[in-house]
Design a protein around this motif. Structure first.
Motif, short mmCIF file in Angstrom:
data_model
loop_
_atom_site.label_atom_id
_atom_site.label_comp_id
_atom_site.label_asym_id
_atom_site.label_seq_id
_atom_site.Cartn_x
_atom_site.Cartn_y
_atom_site.Cartn_z
N MET A 98 0.84 -1.17 0.00
CA MET A 98 0.00 0.00 0.00
C MET A 98 0.87 1.22 0.00
O MET A 98 1.60 1.51 0.96
CB MET A 98 -0.89 -0.02 1.27
CG MET A 98 -2.28 0.37 0.91
SD MET A 98 -3.49 0.10 2.22
CE MET A 98 -2.84 1.01 3.57
N LYS A 99 0.83 1.94 -1.06
CA LYS A 99 1.71 3.08 -1.20
C LYS A 99 0.97 4.31 -0.71
O LYS A 99 -0.19 4.56 -1.08
CB LYS A 99 2.07 3.22 -2.69
CG LYS A 99 3.43 3.84 -2.91
CD LYS A 99 3.82 3.79 -4.37
CE LYS A 99 2.89 4.69 -5.16
NZ LYS A 99 3.41 4.93 -6.52
N ASN A 100 1.58 5.09 0.14
CA ASN A 100 0.98 6.33 0.58
C ASN A 100 1.39 7.46 -0.33
O ASN A 100 2.57 7.70 -0.53
CB ASN A 100 1.43 6.64 2.02
CG ASN A 100 0.34 6.24 3.01
OD1 ASN A 100 -0.70 5.78 2.60
ND2 ASN A 100 0.64 6.42 4.27
N GLU A 101 0.44 8.18 -0.86
CA GLU A 101 0.78 9.34 -1.65
C GLU A 101 0.75 10.54 -0.75
O GLU A 101 0.01 10.60 0.24
CB GLU A 101 -0.21 9.52 -2.80
CG GLU A 101 -0.08 8.42 -3.84
CD GLU A 101 -1.02 8.64 -4.99
OE1 GLU A 101 -0.92 7.90 -5.98
OE2 GLU A 101 -1.87 9.54 -4.90
N SER A 102 1.50 11.55 -1.08
CA SER A 102 1.46 12.77 -0.29
C SER A 102 1.56 13.95 -1.23
O SER A 102 2.12 13.86 -2.31
CB SER A 102 2.60 12.79 0.74
OG SER A 102 3.83 12.77 0.06
N THR A 103 0.93 15.01 -0.83
CA THR A 103 0.95 16.21 -1.65
C THR A 103 1.15 17.41 -0.76
O THR A 103 0.94 17.35 0.46
CB THR A 103 -0.35 16.33 -2.46
OG1 THR A 103 -0.30 17.52 -3.23
CG2 THR A 103 -1.54 16.38 -1.53
N ILE A 104 1.57 18.53 -1.38
CA ILE A 104 1.85 19.73 -0.60
C ILE A 104 0.86 20.80 -1.02
O ILE A 104 0.67 21.09 -2.21
CB ILE A 104 3.29 20.21 -0.84
CG1 ILE A 104 4.27 19.13 -0.38
CG2 ILE A 104 3.54 21.52 -0.11
CD1 ILE A 104 5.71 19.50 -0.56
N ILE A 105 0.19 21.39 -0.03
CA ILE A 105 -0.79 22.45 -0.33
C ILE A 105 -0.33 23.72 0.33
O ILE A 105 0.01 23.73 1.52
CB ILE A 105 -2.18 22.06 0.20
CG1 ILE A 105 -2.67 20.83 -0.56
CG2 ILE A 105 -3.13 23.21 0.06
CD1 ILE A 105 -3.99 20.31 -0.08
N ASP A 106 -0.31 24.80 -0.42
CA ASP A 106 0.11 26.09 0.13
C ASP A 106 -1.08 26.80 0.70
O ASP A 106 -2.07 27.07 0.00
CB ASP A 106 0.74 26.95 -0.98
CG ASP A 106 2.14 26.49 -1.32
OD1 ASP A 106 2.54 26.65 -2.48
OD2 ASP A 106 2.79 25.94 -0.40
N VAL A 107 -0.97 27.13 2.01
CA VAL A 107 -2.06 27.85 2.66
C VAL A 107 -1.59 29.25 2.98
O VAL A 107 -0.64 29.43 3.73
CB VAL A 107 -2.49 27.15 3.96
CG1 VAL A 107 -3.57 27.94 4.68
CG2 VAL A 107 -2.98 25.74 3.67
N ALA B 182 -1.03 32.66 4.85
CA ALA B 182 -1.15 32.92 6.29
C ALA B 182 -2.30 33.85 6.59
O ALA B 182 -3.05 33.66 7.53
CB ALA B 182 0.15 33.50 6.82
N LEU C 13 -50.11 21.13 7.13
CA LEU C 13 -49.77 20.81 5.75
C LEU C 13 -50.51 19.59 5.23
O LEU C 13 -50.35 19.23 4.08
CB LEU C 13 -48.25 20.59 5.62
CG LEU C 13 -47.43 21.83 5.98
CD1 LEU C 13 -45.95 21.50 5.98
CD2 LEU C 13 -47.70 22.94 5.00
#
Lengths: 204, 208
Positions: free
Chosen positions: A1-10, A12, A120
């Motif tokens: 089971m491969k975990n994918e990861s991503t980066i999200i810019d939030v 400030a 009603l």
């Protein structure tokens, strides 16, 4: 089971004005439903009050006609000097019809309460509308036939040689006329009840 | 303006396609409401057509009632110095009221035909039906009043009243009595039509 990861810019600085402006679509619909239930409940309460008033009008009409006897203080061998509602078949019909109308109205009060509690629901309203229409026709028939006889008693008819009896029986005529007026008031109440039920049945 | 960044772990996408199932439910709901609207429109259109036909029949009957009463005259073939031997509708104020009221009702019915056609064309519109319901109620009251008042006078003409010394005139004026009775019966049939019209309008107004 491969975990994918991503980066999200939030960023400030998320502006405070943006917060809390999420559209609330679902809530609006609920509000509309309770709104229509609200005004229909008001119509049902008015319907209930009208029924109470119509019960009073119909029973007053029946009772007044029933007790409208009059005996004149003199008599001869040949002529009748008593007048009562049972001397005229139309007035007999009037008393019976108005009593039945008053009874029907009392029996329809629970249905009216049901329409207040469940604004009603359409089945009780439709039933009340159909029965009220029949009761409207019935009470109008009783009221107007008694009115025609009342008019005849007041004015007579020269062409058919029907003498106006009100000139001797003043009290009797007054009571019967008052009774007829009261029954017409009940007729107006019934017309309003039918229109109320029609408006309350309306879909949106 | 410092930018923050964060790392989100996204697990392996599951084989169940969640997004599409959501759309299916939505479409089903849409389809169901569309079908319900068409079906409601279908039977309401049928009711509206029946309403229109009832109105046409009621026009015929009310015009017949009014004209039969209007032409209800009779002259007996003998006469004396003192007694009246003619009978007509204008000898009775109640019959005059009957003729005028039923004529008004016939006129109202003709004017209500366009509203009825509108309810056929637009079965789901509420305003024309509500207008028809309210005005039909008023006209029902007027028709019933005219018919019942005339019926009580016709009853009196047939039977008289011993207590008030009102003699039954039908024993001399047989034709006149028959004609007026026919008119009253026709008006009573139109009352039944009006009750049906009101019930049809109410059922069509019902929401689902």
């Amino acid at each position: 089971m491969k975990n994918e990861s991503t980066i999200i810019d939030v960023p400030a600085e998320s502006s405070s004005a943006m917060k809390g402006k999420a559209p609330l679509i679902g809530v609006a619909r609920d509000h509309t439903t309770s709104g229509s239930g609200g005004y229909k409940r008001g119509l049902s309460i008015f319907d209930f009050l009208l029924r109470l008033a119509a019960i009073v009008a119909a029973s007053v009409a029946a009772a007044t006609m029933f007790t409208s006897d009059e005996t004149l203080p003199f008599f001869t061998q040949f002529l009748q000097f008593q007048a009562g509602y049972d001397d005229l078949p139309t007035f007999q019909f009037f008393v019976i019809a108005m009593s039945m109308i008053a009874g029907y109205l009392v029996l329809s009060l629970p249905f009216s309460v049901v329409t207040i509690v469940r604004p009603l629901a359409t089945a009780p309203r439709l039933l009340l509308l159909v029965l009220d229409t029949a009761a409207l026709a019935f009470s109008t028939a009783a009221a107007s036939s008694a009115a025609a006889i009342s008019y005849l008693a007041h004015n007579g008819n020269q062409n058919t040689n029907w003498l106006p009896i009100c000139q001797q029986f003043g009290d009797f005529c007054q009571k019967t006329s008052g009774s007829v007026v009261s029954s017409f008031v009940a007729v107006v109440f019934f017309a309003m009840l039918v229109v109320l039920s029609g408006v309350a049945l309306k879909r949106h | 303006m410092a930018k923050e960044s964060t790392t989100i772990d996204v697990g392996e996408p599951s084989t169940v396609t969640k997004s599409t199932s959501h759309v299916v439910v939505d479409e089903k709901k849409k389809k169901k409401s569309f079908v319900a609207a068409a079906a409601g429109g279908g039977y309401k259109r049928g009711l509206a057509i029946f309403d229109f036909l009832l109105r046409l029949a009621a026009i015929g009957i009310t015009i017949a009632a009014s004209s039969v009463m209007f032409t209800a005259e009779e002259t007996l073939p003998f006469f004396t110095q003192f007694l009246q031997f003619q009978a007509g509708y204008d000898d009775f104020p109640t019959f005059q009221f009957f003729v005028i009221a039923i004529a008004i009702v016939a006129g109202y019915l003709v004017l209500s035909l366009p509203f009825s056609i509108v309810t056929i064309v637009r079965p789901l519109a509420v305003a024309p039906r509500l207008i028809l319901l309210i005005s039909d109620t008023v006209v029902l009251t007027l028709t019933t009043a005219a018919a019942a008042a005339a019926a009580s006078i016709v009853y009196l003409a047939h039977n008289g009243n011993a207590n008030t010394n009102w003699l039954p005139i039908c024993q001399q004026f047989g034709d006149f009595c028959q004609t007026t009775s026919t008119a009253v019966v026709a008006a009573s049939i139109s009352v039944v039509f009006f009750i049906l019209l009101i019930v049809i309008s109410a059922i069509s107004l019902k929401r689902h």
